[in-house]
Design a protein around this motif. Structure first.
Motif, short mmCIF file in Angstrom:
data_model
loop_
_atom_site.label_atom_id
_atom_site.label_comp_id
_atom_site.label_asym_id
_atom_site.label_seq_id
_atom_site.Cartn_x
_atom_site.Cartn_y
_atom_site.Cartn_z
N ALA A 15 49.99 32.03 52.42
CA ALA A 15 48.98 31.14 51.84
C ALA A 15 48.94 31.31 50.32
CB ALA A 15 47.60 31.43 52.44
N LEU A 16 49.02 32.55 49.86
CA LEU A 16 49.02 32.81 48.42
C LEU A 16 50.26 32.20 47.78
CD1 LEU A 16 47.86 34.21 45.91
CD2 LEU A 16 49.06 36.29 46.62
N ALA A 53 47.20 39.83 38.08
CA ALA A 53 46.23 39.31 39.06
C ALA A 53 46.95 38.91 40.34
CB ALA A 53 45.48 38.12 38.47
N TYR A 54 48.11 38.31 40.22
CA TYR A 54 48.90 37.93 41.39
C TYR A 54 49.24 39.15 42.24
CZ TYR A 54 52.72 36.00 44.20
OH TYR A 54 53.53 35.62 45.24
N VAL A 55 49.67 40.22 41.58
CA VAL A 55 50.01 41.46 42.30
C VAL A 55 48.78 41.98 43.04
CG1 VAL A 55 50.67 43.88 41.98
CG2 VAL A 55 51.93 42.08 40.79
N ARG A 59 48.11 42.38 47.22
CA ARG A 59 47.62 43.57 47.91
C ARG A 59 46.49 43.22 48.87
NH1 ARG A 59 46.31 47.10 43.15
NH2 ARG A 59 48.07 46.44 41.93
N GLU A 60 45.77 42.16 48.56
CA GLU A 60 44.65 41.71 49.38
C GLU A 60 45.00 40.40 50.08
OE1 GLU A 60 41.35 41.42 46.75
OE2 GLU A 60 41.62 43.44 46.00
N ALA A 61 46.23 40.27 50.49
CA ALA A 61 46.73 39.00 51.04
C ALA A 61 46.01 38.55 52.30
CB ALA A 61 48.23 39.09 51.30
N ASN A 62 45.21 39.43 52.90
CA ASN A 62 44.48 39.01 54.10
C ASN A 62 43.19 38.27 53.75
OD1 ASN A 62 43.18 41.22 53.08
ND2 ASN A 62 42.98 42.31 55.01
N THR A 63 42.90 38.11 52.46
CA THR A 63 41.74 37.35 52.03
C THR A 63 41.97 35.87 52.33
OG1 THR A 63 41.37 38.90 50.23
CG2 THR A 63 40.29 36.78 50.04
N SER A 64 40.98 35.20 52.88
CA SER A 64 41.12 33.77 53.14
C SER A 64 40.35 33.01 52.07
CB SER A 64 40.62 33.42 54.54
OG SER A 64 39.27 33.79 54.67
N HIS A 70 37.72 28.15 45.11
CA HIS A 70 37.41 29.48 45.60
C HIS A 70 38.55 30.45 45.23
CE1 HIS A 70 36.82 32.41 49.11
NE2 HIS A 70 35.85 32.63 48.26
N PHE A 71 39.78 30.01 45.41
CA PHE A 71 40.92 30.85 45.05
C PHE A 71 40.92 31.15 43.55
CE2 PHE A 71 45.16 31.32 43.35
CZ PHE A 71 45.62 32.40 44.08
#
Length: 184
Positions: A15-16, A53-55, A59-64, A70-71
């Motif tokens: 998603a990211l 910020a992307y990195v 690391r928190e790629a499970n954030t929806s 919102h992103f």
């Protein structure tokens, strides 16, 4: 051996990766606002700030994320934290000198007391969040997320008129807090 959260993490990363190209230029522009001004005190260039910020988001790629706004708010908050950490590290090295200064996203009339250093702004926002959490979140969305009043109102689930009132109150409170430099 795979991690039990691996499928969720991969979906978050996918998603990211899908959203990143759409918002990259907006975040790059926003990062440019953050580091504009006293550039000699900034060790991160706008592109590097966005990439850091992307990195963090990876690391928190499970954030929806609910939507693009919102992103962007989450990514902008990550950039804020990076700048705060950098300011604290520089402050520790220089013992009271050379705090990083940032130019806030809004126009000069909206900026509370001009361009406060990022560490002072972070402390002021933390104090505001204790008193008025919605106002502090609104400031984060507008200054650090680059959202309009309407976008921020939608993100907060309030009417634009309510967001405008909160915005005026938060700006006045921050202006006073940052001009005195101490608790209120």
């Amino acid at each position: 051996m795979s991690h039990p959260d691996e499928p969720a993490r991969q979906r978050g990363q996918d998603a990211l990766d899908a959203l990143w190209p759409e918002v990259y230029q907006d975040l790059r522009r926003l990062a440019g606002h953050y580091v504009r001004g006293e550039r000699d005190a900034i060790t991160l260039q706008p592109t590097a700030l966005v990439h850091e910020a992307y990195v963090r988001l990876l690391r928190e790629a499970n954030t929806s994320w609910v939507n693009r706004a919102h992103f962007c708010a989450i990514a902008a908050n990550a950039m804020r934290q990076i700048l705060v950490e950098q300011a604290r590290a520089r402050h520790a090295l220089k013992r009271g000198g050379d705090s990083i200064r940032v130019t806030l996203v809004d126009d000069a009339a909206a900026a509370p007391g001009g361009d406060p250093d990022v560490e002072a702004l972070d402390e002021a926002l933390t104090a505001l969040a204790e008193l008025e959490p919605r106002q502090a979140r609104l400031v984060e969305l507008r200054y650090f997320g680059g959202l309009t009043i309407e976008e921020a109102a939608a993100e907060l689930g309030v009417a634009p008129a309510t967001a405008k009132r909160d915005w005026a109150l938060a700006r006045a409170w921050l202006r006073r807090r940052l001009s005195t430099g101490a608790g209120t």
